[in-house]
Design a protein around this motif. Structure first.
Motif, short mmCIF file in Angstrom:
data_model
loop_
_atom_site.label_atom_id
_atom_site.label_comp_id
_atom_site.label_asym_id
_atom_site.label_seq_id
_atom_site.Cartn_x
_atom_site.Cartn_y
_atom_site.Cartn_z
N MET A 1 -10.47 -5.09 1.19
CA MET A 1 -9.05 -4.78 1.38
C MET A 1 -8.89 -3.95 2.64
SD MET A 1 -6.49 -2.78 -1.27
CE MET A 1 -6.85 -3.93 -2.58
N SER A 2 -8.16 -4.47 3.64
CA SER A 2 -8.01 -3.77 4.90
C SER A 2 -7.01 -2.63 4.77
CB SER A 2 -7.55 -4.75 5.99
OG SER A 2 -6.32 -5.33 5.64
N ALA A 3 -7.16 -1.62 5.65
CA ALA A 3 -6.27 -0.48 5.63
C ALA A 3 -4.87 -0.92 6.07
CB ALA A 3 -6.79 0.61 6.55
N PRO A 4 -3.83 -0.56 5.33
CA PRO A 4 -2.49 -1.05 5.67
C PRO A 4 -1.84 -0.34 6.86
CG PRO A 4 -2.39 0.33 3.71
CD PRO A 4 -3.84 0.17 4.05
N PHE A 5 -2.29 0.91 7.15
CA PHE A 5 -1.64 1.68 8.20
C PHE A 5 -2.66 2.19 9.21
CE2 PHE A 5 0.92 2.57 4.27
CZ PHE A 5 2.01 1.77 4.61
N ASN A 6 -2.23 2.31 10.46
CA ASN A 6 -3.12 2.85 11.48
C ASN A 6 -3.03 4.38 11.51
OD1 ASN A 6 -0.83 3.64 13.05
ND2 ASN A 6 -0.76 1.62 14.03
N PHE A 7 -3.82 4.99 12.38
CA PHE A 7 -3.90 6.45 12.41
C PHE A 7 -2.54 7.09 12.69
CE2 PHE A 7 -4.35 10.37 14.91
CZ PHE A 7 -5.05 11.16 14.01
N GLY A 8 -1.79 6.52 13.66
CA GLY A 8 -0.50 7.09 14.00
C GLY A 8 0.49 7.00 12.85
N GLN A 9 0.46 5.90 12.13
CA GLN A 9 1.36 5.74 10.99
C GLN A 9 1.01 6.70 9.86
OE1 GLN A 9 0.55 1.57 10.60
NE2 GLN A 9 2.42 0.96 11.65
N LEU A 10 -0.28 6.90 9.64
CA LEU A 10 -0.71 7.85 8.61
C LEU A 10 -0.29 9.27 8.98
CD1 LEU A 10 -4.30 6.48 7.89
CD2 LEU A 10 -2.30 6.30 6.39
N LYS A 11 -0.42 9.60 10.24
CA LYS A 11 -0.02 10.93 10.71
C LYS A 11 1.48 11.14 10.52
CE LYS A 11 -0.37 13.95 14.78
NZ LYS A 11 -0.83 14.02 16.21
N GLN B 1 -2.67 13.62 -0.27
CA GLN B 1 -2.80 12.81 -1.48
C GLN B 1 -1.61 11.87 -1.63
OE1 GLN B 1 -5.44 12.62 -4.04
NE2 GLN B 1 -4.17 10.77 -4.12
N VAL B 2 -0.42 12.34 -1.28
CA VAL B 2 0.77 11.48 -1.33
C VAL B 2 0.59 10.30 -0.38
CG1 VAL B 2 3.26 11.33 -0.96
CG2 VAL B 2 2.26 13.39 -1.98
N VAL B 3 0.11 10.58 0.82
CA VAL B 3 -0.13 9.51 1.80
C VAL B 3 -1.19 8.54 1.28
CG1 VAL B 3 -0.95 8.98 4.13
CG2 VAL B 3 0.61 10.90 3.75
N ALA B 4 -2.21 9.06 0.62
CA ALA B 4 -3.23 8.19 0.03
C ALA B 4 -2.61 7.29 -1.04
CB ALA B 4 -4.36 9.02 -0.57
N ASN B 5 -1.68 7.83 -1.81
CA ASN B 5 -1.00 7.02 -2.83
C ASN B 5 -0.14 5.93 -2.19
OD1 ASN B 5 -2.12 8.71 -4.75
ND2 ASN B 5 -0.27 9.92 -5.07
N ILE B 6 0.56 6.29 -1.10
CA ILE B 6 1.36 5.29 -0.38
C ILE B 6 0.47 4.20 0.17
CG2 ILE B 6 2.88 4.91 1.61
CD1 ILE B 6 3.85 7.83 1.27
N THR B 7 -0.66 4.60 0.73
CA THR B 7 -1.60 3.64 1.31
C THR B 7 -2.14 2.69 0.25
OG1 THR B 7 -2.24 5.25 3.00
CG2 THR B 7 -3.77 3.44 2.59
N GLU B 8 -2.49 3.24 -0.91
CA GLU B 8 -3.02 2.41 -1.99
C GLU B 8 -1.97 1.41 -2.47
OE1 GLU B 8 -4.91 2.86 -6.51
OE2 GLU B 8 -4.32 4.64 -5.38
N CYS C 1 5.72 8.08 -4.64
CA CYS C 1 4.27 8.19 -4.53
C CYS C 1 3.78 9.61 -4.75
CB CYS C 1 3.81 7.66 -3.17
SG CYS C 1 3.93 5.85 -3.08
N TYR C 2 4.67 10.58 -4.82
CA TYR C 2 4.32 11.91 -5.29
C TYR C 2 4.36 11.93 -6.82
CZ TYR C 2 4.57 16.96 -6.20
OH TYR C 2 4.34 18.22 -6.69
N TYR C 3 5.50 11.53 -7.39
CA TYR C 3 5.66 11.64 -8.84
C TYR C 3 4.96 10.50 -9.59
CZ TYR C 3 8.91 15.38 -7.85
OH TYR C 3 9.45 16.57 -7.42
#
Length: 670
Positions: A1-11, A32-39, A104-106
Motif C-alpha cells: 500500500m503506497s503512502a497517500p500523501f507526500n512530505f509537504g502534504q503531511l506537514k 497521531q491524527v495525521v497518521a489516522n488521516i493517512t491510514e 480522524c481525532y475522535y
C-alpha cells in the motif's frame, strides 16, 4: 500500500490539525491524527484520494504564505477569516476539511491483537475524554438487550466467487447486491434461472465488522463516505459492499403514504407518478411491501432501543405543537420508526449499540446480506462475485429489431477484463448513480436525468446536566415527525461520525464533543424533487433558491424550536460558521439570515433516486412500467433509479418493494 500523501502534504495536515485544536485539549498528538488521516485515505484511494490531495494543495495556498511555519495562533486566525467566516464558495468547500480532521481525532482507534479489538480500546483516551463507553464494556440491566452476536444469518463463503471460479455464462446477470439487486436476484433465481450477482464492493460479513469507524467507512462506503455532488454542496452516502447500503443504514422502513404514519396532507406519491405517465398498480405494490415486511420481519422498534434520543424528539414535538396555531402542524404524525432490526421483542432484536452506520457487528440487522442474498444462494443456486465492476452491457439484435443483452463486460479485482454471457437477461440495480453510468456506457439514451434527493441536515441540542441520559447508548435513529412537506428524524452518531457532523470550530467544537453525554440530536429530511443529473459519471445537483432554500430554513427553524420545547439550553445547527442558538433568540429570523445558499449549511443524502425513471413514453423515461429498459427485450432496472419523482421518505423499503414488484408478479424474462 503506497503512502497517500507526500512530505509537504503531511506537514500541512499537521499544521492544520494543530490550528483546528488551538486552545482545545488534545489527548492524542497531532502526529497521531495525521497518521489516522493517512491510514483512512490509503484504504479509500482512487479518485477521492486525488481530490483530497488537490484540496490540500489549494487550501494551503489559500491559508498561506508559509502556513506551517507561522505560530498556531496565526494559523487559527487565518482559518477563521478565510475558511470559517468566508462567503466564497470555493473557500467554503475547503472548510469541509475540518470534518475530516475532527473525524480522524475522535475516530482514533488503538491497535490490538485483532482488527477492531475493543479490549485494546477499553482505555482509549479519546473515548475517555468525551465520556464514551464501547459496547463491550457497557453495564446493562436485566430489562436490556445483551450486546451479543446472532449466528446463522450470513452468506456461505462457498457461494462467493472469484476469477478462478467465475463461469463463462449464466442465465441472468444481476449488477448490484443492495436493496434492489438482492430482492430481484432472489426472485429471478427462485424461478429456476442460474443467477450471477456482480458487486463492485467487497464481501464483508458481519463477523468481520468492528467498531473501528475509520476502518469501516473505508471498507463499506463508496469513496469512504466522502462522495459528494460535483459542486461539493452535498455528501451522498452509499454502501459499497455485498448487501449495499442495507449493510450500513439505520434500517428505517417507511411506506409511501401509509395511513396513520404519513402526514395526511403529504403528496400522494403513486398518484403523482400515474399523472406523469408512470402508472403503478397500487394494490400489487403494497403487496410487495407486505412480502418484504414478512421476510425482513419489519416492525416498530422497541421503546428501550431508542430510550433517550427517541422520546426527546416525540415529546419535544408534542410540546411545540401544543402552542402552534398551524393546522398542518396539528395534523403532523409523530411516531416510532419501523425497522428490519430484529424481529422486535425476540432474543434476536436490535441490541442498540449505536453503530448502525458503520455496520452491524452482531448479525442482528436483517439486511440483504442476512436475508435475500443467502436465501438466493442457498436455496436457488445464485452466486456472488464481489470486488468487480460491470463496465457495460454487450448487445445483439433480437428478431423483432430491439436490442437484446448478450452479456456483461466485467472488470475483475486484478484489473483484468472478462465478458460473461447472459443467456436470458440482465438486471441493473447498482443504485441511482452507478446504474445511470452503466446504462450510459451501454449506449442507453436519456439516463441520469431528473435525480431526486431526500436532503438531510442535523441540529444538535445541549441539554441541562442530568437530563436525558447518554444518547449514544441506544439505536441511532428511533423516532420521526412527518410535518407534511418535510420530516424530522431523531438521530445520534458514534464518536467519529458525531465529530464530523458536529458544528463548530476550535474550542467550540471541542467543548461540544466533551458534552457528548449531554447532547441530543435530530435532523431534517426534505424532498428535493428532480433537481439533479448524473453527468460525466458524477452527480450534479443544485437546490432551487425559490422553493428548496425557504423549505430548508423553515425545517431547520422548526427542529430548533422542537429541541428548545424539549428543554434544550443551546442548539447547534449544522452551519458552516458553527453558530449557537439560545431559546431567547428569534429563530426564524436567524435562519433567514444564516442560510443564503447551500454552502452555508452541511447537507447530505442517503437516498438518491431517479435518473432512469419509469414512464410509458420512451421519450419521457428510461424504463417502462414493468421496469424494462425501453427498446430492449431483456434488461430490467430494479433499484431506486426508476422512481419518477422524489418519494420524500427513506428509500430502503420502497426500493425493495419496487424490485419485488418488477420480478415477483410475473417472469420479467418470460
Amino acid at each position: 500500500m503506497s503512502a497517500p500523501f507526500n512530505f509537504g502534504q503531511l506537514k500541512f495536515l499537521k499544521a492544520l490539525t494543530e490550528a483546528l485544536f488551538h486552545g482545545a485539549p488534545m489527548v492524542i498528538s497531532a502526529d497521531q491524527v495525521v497518521a489516522n488521516i493517512t491510514e483512512l485515505f490509503a484504504k479509500v484511494g482512487g479518485t477521492k484520494l486525488d481530490e483530497i490531495r488537490l484540496s490540500l494543495t489549494a487550501t494551503e495556498l489559500v491559508l498561506g504564505p508559509l502556513f506551517a511555519a507561522v505560530d498556531v495562533e496565526t494559523r487559527a486566525h487565518r482559518i477563521r477569516n478565510r475558511l470559517q467566516n468566508s462567503q466564497i464558495d470555493l473557500f467554503q468547500d475547503m472548510a469541509r476539511l475540518r470534518g475530516i480532521v475532527y473525524a480522524c481525532y475522535y475516530g482514533h482507534w488503538q491497535p490490538g491483537v485483532e482488527a477492531g479489538d475493543q479490549q485494546a480500546n477499553a482505555a482509549n483516551p479519546v473515548h475517555q475524554q468525551i465520556g464514551f463507553t464501547l459496547p463491550k464494556f457497557r453495564v446493562r440491566g436485566p430489562a436490556d438487550m445483551a450486546i451479543t452476536r446472532v449466528e446463522g444469518r450470513e452468506i456461505d463463503p462457498a457461494h462467493i466467487l472469484d476469477a478462478d471460479t467465475l463461469g463463462d455464462e449464466y442465465d441472468v446477470v444481476v449488477v448490484g447486491s443492495g436493496a434492489g439487486g438482492a430482492v430481484a436476484a432472489h426472485n429471478v433465481a427462485a424461478r429456476g434461472y442460474r443467477v450471477l450477482i456482480v458487486e463492485a464492493g467487497p464481501f464483508y460479513p458481519s463477523p468481520r465488522i468492528t467498531h473501528h469507524e475509520l476502518d469501516m467507512v473505508a471498507q463499506l462506503y463508496k469513496h469512504g463516505a466522502l462522495q459528494t455532488s460535483t459542486n461539493r454542496d452535498f455528501i451522498v452516502f452509499q454502501g459499497r459492499c455485498v448487501g449495499g447500503s442495507s449493510t450500513i443504514n439505520n434500517g428505517i422502513c417507511l411506506r409511501v403514504n401509509e395511513a396513520g404514519r404519513t402526514h395526511p396532507d403529504a403528496v400522494d406519491v403513486l398518484a403523482r407518478w400515474a399523472s406523469i405517465g408512470a402508472p403503478i398498480d397500487a394494490d400489487a405494490f403494497h403487496s410487495s411491501y407486505d412480502a418484504i415486511r414478512d421476510r425482513l420481519h419489519i416492525g416498530t422498534i422497541e421503546a428501550r432501543a431508542g430510550r433517550h434520543n427517541g422520546p426527546h424528539l416525540i415529546n419535544g414535538w408534542h410540546a411545540y405543537a401544543a402552542g402552534s396555531s398551524d393546522p398542518k402542524e396539528q395534523r403532523a404524525v409523530a411516531d416510532w420508526f419501523a425497522k428490519n432490526f430484529g424481529p422486535p421483542h425476540t432474543p434476536a432484536a436490535c441490541a442498540y449499540c449505536g453503530y448502525c452506520n458503520s455496520g452491524c457487528a452482531y448479525g442482528r440487522r436483517l439486511g440483504m446480506a442476512q436475508t435475500y442474498l443467502p436465501d438466493a444462494c442457498r436455496d436457488h443456486g445464485a452466486r456472488i462475485l464481489p470486488g468487480t465492476k460491470a463496465d457495460r452491457i454487450v448487445w445483439q439484435t433480437s428478431i423483432d429489431g430491439r436490442r437484446e443483452a448478450e452479456g456483461v463486460k466485467l472488470i475483475l479485482p486484478d484489473g483484468s477484463r472478462r465478458t460473461v454471457r447472459a443467456r436470458v437477461g440482465v438486471v441493473v440495480a447498482a443504485g441511482t448513480i452507478a446504474s445511470s453510468k452503466l446504462l450510459d456506457r451501454s449506449d442507453i439514451d436519456g439516463t441520469g436525468h431528473n435525480v431526486s434527493l431526500n436532503i438531510a441536515s442535523p441540529v444538535v441540542a445541549l441539554m441541562p446536566e442530568g437530563v436525558g441520559g447518554n444518547a449514544w447508548d441506544e439505536d441511532q435513529m428511533s423516532s420521526y415527525v412527518d410535518c407534511g412537506d418535510f420530516l424530522l428524524e431523531s438521530h445520534f452518531q458514534s464518536p467519529m461520525a458525531m465529530a464530523s457532523l458536529m458544528p463548530g470550530w476550535f474550542t467550540d467544537h471541542s467543548e461540544r464533543m466533551r458534552n457528548y453525554g449531554r447532547v441530543h440530536s435530530a435532523g431534517i429530511l426534505f424532498p428535493a424533487d428532480r433537481r439533479g443529473r448524473v453527468k460525466d459519471g458524477k452527480l450534479k445537483f443544485e437546490l432551487d433558491r425559490d422553493t428548496d432554500l425557504p423549505l430548508l430554513r423553515r425545517a431547520m427553524a422548526t427542529l430548533t424550536k422542537v429541541h428548545f420545547a424539549a428543554g434544550a439550553i443551546e442548539c447547534y445547527p449544522a452551519l458552516t460558521k458553527g453558530q449557537r442558538l439560545t431559546p431567547d433568540m428569534d429563530i426564524d429570523s436567524f435562519f433567514e439570515t444564516a442560510i443564503r445558499e447551500s454552502d452555508d449549511v452541511t447537507l447530505s443524502s442517503s437516498h438518491p433516486h431517479g435518473g432512469n425513471a419509469i414512464n410509458v413514453d420512451p421519450d419521457a423515461g428510461v424504463v417502462d412500467p414493468d421496469c424494462r429498459v425501453h427498446g430492449t427485450t431483456n434488461v430490467i432496472v430494479t433499484d431506486a433509479s426508476v422512481f419518477p419523482t422524489c418519494i420524500r421518505v427513506n428509500a430502503q423499503w420502497t426500493t425493495m418493494a419496487m424490485a419485488h414488484y418488477a420480478t415477483a408478479r410475473h417472469d420479467p424474462f418470460g
